[in-house]
Design a protein around this motif. Sequence first.
Motif, short mmCIF file in Angstrom:
data_model
loop_
_atom_site.label_atom_id
_atom_site.label_comp_id
_atom_site.label_asym_id
_atom_site.label_seq_id
_atom_site.Cartn_x
_atom_site.Cartn_y
_atom_site.Cartn_z
N GLY A 137 -43.02 16.71 -27.26
CA GLY A 137 -43.52 17.87 -27.55
C GLY A 137 -44.58 18.18 -26.47
N ILE A 138 -44.59 17.91 -25.38
CA ILE A 138 -45.40 18.28 -24.31
C ILE A 138 -44.99 19.49 -23.80
CG2 ILE A 138 -46.60 17.42 -22.25
CD1 ILE A 138 -46.03 14.58 -23.02
N HIS A 139 -43.76 19.66 -23.42
CA HIS A 139 -43.16 20.77 -22.73
C HIS A 139 -43.81 21.37 -21.57
CE1 HIS A 139 -41.13 21.31 -26.74
NE2 HIS A 139 -42.59 21.48 -27.46
N ASP A 140 -44.12 20.31 -20.72
CA ASP A 140 -44.84 20.55 -19.36
C ASP A 140 -44.46 19.28 -18.75
OD1 ASP A 140 -46.01 21.04 -17.11
OD2 ASP A 140 -47.89 21.78 -18.09
N VAL A 141 -43.55 19.36 -17.62
CA VAL A 141 -43.25 18.18 -16.78
C VAL A 141 -44.33 17.73 -16.18
CG1 VAL A 141 -40.82 18.53 -16.74
CG2 VAL A 141 -42.35 19.40 -14.97
N ASN A 142 -45.24 18.47 -15.80
CA ASN A 142 -46.42 18.12 -14.78
C ASN A 142 -47.21 17.20 -15.58
OD1 ASN A 142 -45.74 19.31 -12.57
ND2 ASN A 142 -46.63 21.48 -13.51
N LEU A 143 -47.33 17.01 -17.02
CA LEU A 143 -48.09 16.22 -17.54
C LEU A 143 -47.70 14.83 -18.04
CD1 LEU A 143 -49.72 18.62 -20.41
CD2 LEU A 143 -50.44 18.03 -17.90
N VAL A 144 -46.21 14.50 -17.45
CA VAL A 144 -45.43 13.33 -17.85
C VAL A 144 -45.51 12.70 -16.23
CG1 VAL A 144 -43.20 12.18 -18.34
CG2 VAL A 144 -44.19 14.37 -19.47
N LYS A 145 -46.06 11.30 -16.16
CA LYS A 145 -46.15 10.83 -14.87
C LYS A 145 -45.48 9.48 -15.07
CE LYS A 145 -49.13 13.75 -13.49
NZ LYS A 145 -48.69 14.74 -12.19
N VAL A 152 -37.89 12.57 -17.16
CA VAL A 152 -39.11 13.17 -17.37
C VAL A 152 -39.01 14.47 -18.31
CG1 VAL A 152 -40.97 14.59 -16.63
CG2 VAL A 152 -40.46 12.30 -15.55
N GLU A 153 -38.10 15.36 -18.01
CA GLU A 153 -37.56 16.57 -18.86
C GLU A 153 -37.41 15.99 -20.35
OE1 GLU A 153 -34.59 18.54 -16.76
OE2 GLU A 153 -36.08 19.68 -15.93
N ARG A 154 -36.52 15.03 -20.48
CA ARG A 154 -36.27 14.48 -21.81
C ARG A 154 -37.52 13.88 -22.45
NH1 ARG A 154 -33.54 10.52 -20.40
NH2 ARG A 154 -34.70 8.93 -21.00
N ILE A 155 -38.49 13.08 -21.86
CA ILE A 155 -39.52 12.79 -22.44
C ILE A 155 -40.49 14.06 -22.86
CG2 ILE A 155 -41.68 11.32 -21.94
CD1 ILE A 155 -39.85 9.46 -20.30
N ALA A 171 -37.72 1.28 -25.85
CA ALA A 171 -36.38 0.87 -25.52
C ALA A 171 -35.87 1.68 -24.80
CB ALA A 171 -35.51 0.24 -26.53
N ASP A 172 -35.06 1.12 -23.71
CA ASP A 172 -34.09 2.16 -22.65
C ASP A 172 -34.94 2.78 -21.85
OD1 ASP A 172 -31.64 0.60 -23.44
OD2 ASP A 172 -31.46 1.82 -25.32
N LEU A 173 -36.15 2.68 -21.64
CA LEU A 173 -36.93 3.49 -20.71
C LEU A 173 -36.64 3.45 -19.28
CD1 LEU A 173 -39.45 5.56 -21.26
CD2 LEU A 173 -40.89 3.59 -20.24
N PRO A 174 -36.23 4.49 -18.47
CA PRO A 174 -35.77 4.13 -17.29
C PRO A 174 -36.70 3.63 -16.12
CG PRO A 174 -36.09 6.39 -17.61
CD PRO A 174 -36.35 5.70 -18.82
N TYR A 175 -37.80 3.86 -16.47
CA TYR A 175 -39.06 3.31 -15.70
C TYR A 175 -39.68 1.99 -16.55
CZ TYR A 175 -38.95 7.66 -13.26
OH TYR A 175 -38.58 8.96 -12.42
N THR A 176 -40.50 1.12 -15.71
CA THR A 176 -41.41 0.09 -16.26
C THR A 176 -42.34 1.00 -17.12
OG1 THR A 176 -40.97 -1.07 -14.31
CG2 THR A 176 -42.79 -1.99 -16.01
N CYS A 177 -42.78 1.83 -16.94
CA CYS A 177 -43.79 2.57 -17.93
C CYS A 177 -43.89 4.05 -17.47
CB CYS A 177 -45.34 1.81 -17.80
SG CYS A 177 -46.19 2.20 -16.15
#
Length: 840
Positions: free
Chosen positions: A758-766, A750-753, A812-818
């Motif tokens: 360019g989000i810079h906020d892990v709370n906005l990555v689900k 999540v930190e990498r994504i 490609a290589d996403l650790p989650y299904t989505c």
Amino acid sequence: MEKAVNEGPHHEVRDGVWSGSWVAERLGVGLAGDDRLTDLLGLALRRNPKRAHLLVSNVLGKHVPQSPSVVYGHGVELGRRVRDLLGEEEARAAVVLGYAETATGLGHSVADGLGLAPCLHSTRRPVAGLAPAGGFEESHSHATSHLLLPEDPALLAGDGPLVLVDDEFSTGNTVLNTIRDLHVRYPRRRYVVVALVDMRSAADAGRLEEFAREIGARVDLVAAASGTVLLPEGVLEKGQELVARHEADSALPGARGTARPAPTGPHPDDDGTRPRLTRIDLHWPRDLPDGGRHGFTPAHRERLEAALPGMAARIAAALPADARRVLVLGFEELMYAPLRLAEALERTTDAEVRYSTTTRSPVLAVDDPGYAIRTRLVFPAHDDPADGPGERYAYNVAGAGFDAVVAVVDSVGDTPRLHAPDGLLARLAAHTTRVLLAVVPSYVPEPRPAPERPSMLPEPLRGPAFSSYAPEEVGWLLQDLSDVTLEAPTEEREEAIQSGGAHYAESLPVEYQPSEQYQELFHAALETSAARIARAVGVVTETVLAERSPRPVLVSLARAGTPVGILMRRWAQHRHGLDLPHYAVSIVRGRGIDANALRWLAAHHDPRDVVFVDGWTGKGAITRELAQALTEFEESDGITGFDPEIAVLADPGSCVRTYGTREDFLIPSACLNSTVSGLISRTVLRADLVGPHDFHGAKFYRELAGTDVSVTFLDAVSARFPEVADAACAQAKDLLAADRSPTWEGWAAVERISEEYGIHDVNLVKPGVGETTRVMLRRVPWKVLARAGAGSDLDHVRLLAEQRGVPVEEVADLPYTCVGLIHPKYTRGATGADGKAVTV
């Protein structure tokens, strides 16, 4: 109502050069408002993903050494104006709260001007055995967690005005967070916000008044000056580039600005030897607090005033006879005691006295007259901080021509690291003839019992009066808010949440009503995955029974965990004939678990038997939230035994040890909201609805009974128990013998994504199918990342994305299904009221 008062003392721009001109010329940042703004404020740059510029106060005594009488005078004058605003009677009942670390001294000074008000300041330094009376977050800061640790818990319990003091009032988020937290515990009729500068934008200007109406209290604002910061488009990115460029330049040989190593050659004083350290015994009065960390009363103030002349005389006697320019340097939150010592010294000696303090805040140094931070000393933390070791800073000290520096620290900070070759004292010795050290005894109060709480808590809510589940399946440790209108349009909630104007738990999204096509997808997914879910239920339940407790008390985290808790209870009944108790409780990110629910559980069960249950893990935020909340609960209530380890059906984020599977697949209960969760809403925590002795709240959507599939889902899964039982038990046995240590792979991903997009906020990555579905149903999505080749598990996500106009990007290589991404710069104006994705 809100009343803005903007008169105050005037301070001239030094040498006619504004210390914000360097930033203004390069970034186009400007100040608009009162003429005195450029006298009071300069500008600097910092590395911060939310705000590149920093307003640097010339009269606060934090970053810019200033005459102590000027610093103290500004705070006292603000306090006098608060007293005039309140009147004598209310002023006598007031309590002043300053913000750590920047406004601890300012808060004290305001209390002095107010007259008879006690003072407290927030702190980032916990004290063992002392339960917090509150806490809050400062969202824009690099270090956000504030604690309130009054020696006397009753200090905040009165109904007189609460005066909240900060150096700068910009968005109002910090103040709103504070009032929300405290108003739940200690409601009062009036608040006064005090700041040196009121720098709210036009968009933020009305929020304080609107919030005051919402909680039914009066909120006044007193500021020395007001205006706003003019920020051109793209300033954040340009500022970050400018910081990176200058940090790279400052690392080159011969660069000026940041001063790290002390010189190895001889110092020009003391016959070529390095300047010696002089310790000063202040004769600090016994049992006098060193500041307002635990409360500072008018009686304390009287004792300090009586002792100041003698302490200042001892400092003056230790100064070099020819010292003409002296700095008194305070220490992070320890601002008031050094300020008052400096002010008394200024009256005692003929030398020019200046005052500033060290700080945690990293700021770029640029040696230019038009820049507020000319030089920077860097040294390691020396007080064993709760957040671990790290760099600390002293600004505008190097090269300022001080003949002597008096470092004032508390005894907690008088450690070997302070005296180390790379420590603060050595850094100072490289830039002055004489370093003096004055240590103020750290005040650690004796813990007092908190005010007693009502011992009677209501019994759990049960179906059919509350939820469509059978009464024996789950007891809800919640209060029924079904008659309260809490729903807000998704777009309005998103804007309020991201702007800091509201917490997500203060309202509810409008319940998504699935189309016929979407309902067909749910039933198809249930048919396909029921056996896989049943097996995972068996694995996690067998693991719990073998490892945690032979008769566990299942406590699901409402609401995603509740169907899983019921299924685990059914498995234990099917396989072992056990009739396990099962309750659902509320946990809120950023606010913790419902403490009253924990008290009820502890009164009726052994906490060691409690097993917390959730549906799945994403990046592990709730896992961390629960662990922190239970630690705080142990400290506040003295009740031990609750295990923070969560048992989940699916752990794709590798955040827990107890799970049914670590695969990221579709759990159909994630497809819907209340109609697959007993017709219960997400939980609600709002100050005007949930009092200090209430359970968190939720709604029962009885009107949606016609589309309810909650029991259908449970029955479809539990019907598969017989066919998967042997395989589930064998898998659980293998897992019990395996290394199941969490790797937190999900958090790292999540930190990498967050950075890559360019989000810079892990709370906005689900991350994960479940969390992505929640984004599509409840938030304003930006885009969906799907693992290349993901199959039918994503059919419902693709349908929702098509309906909302959200792009699905194969990766490609996403650790989650989505992974679902919430738009990082959402406003209704930017996206349109339909909430469709923004193209950036």
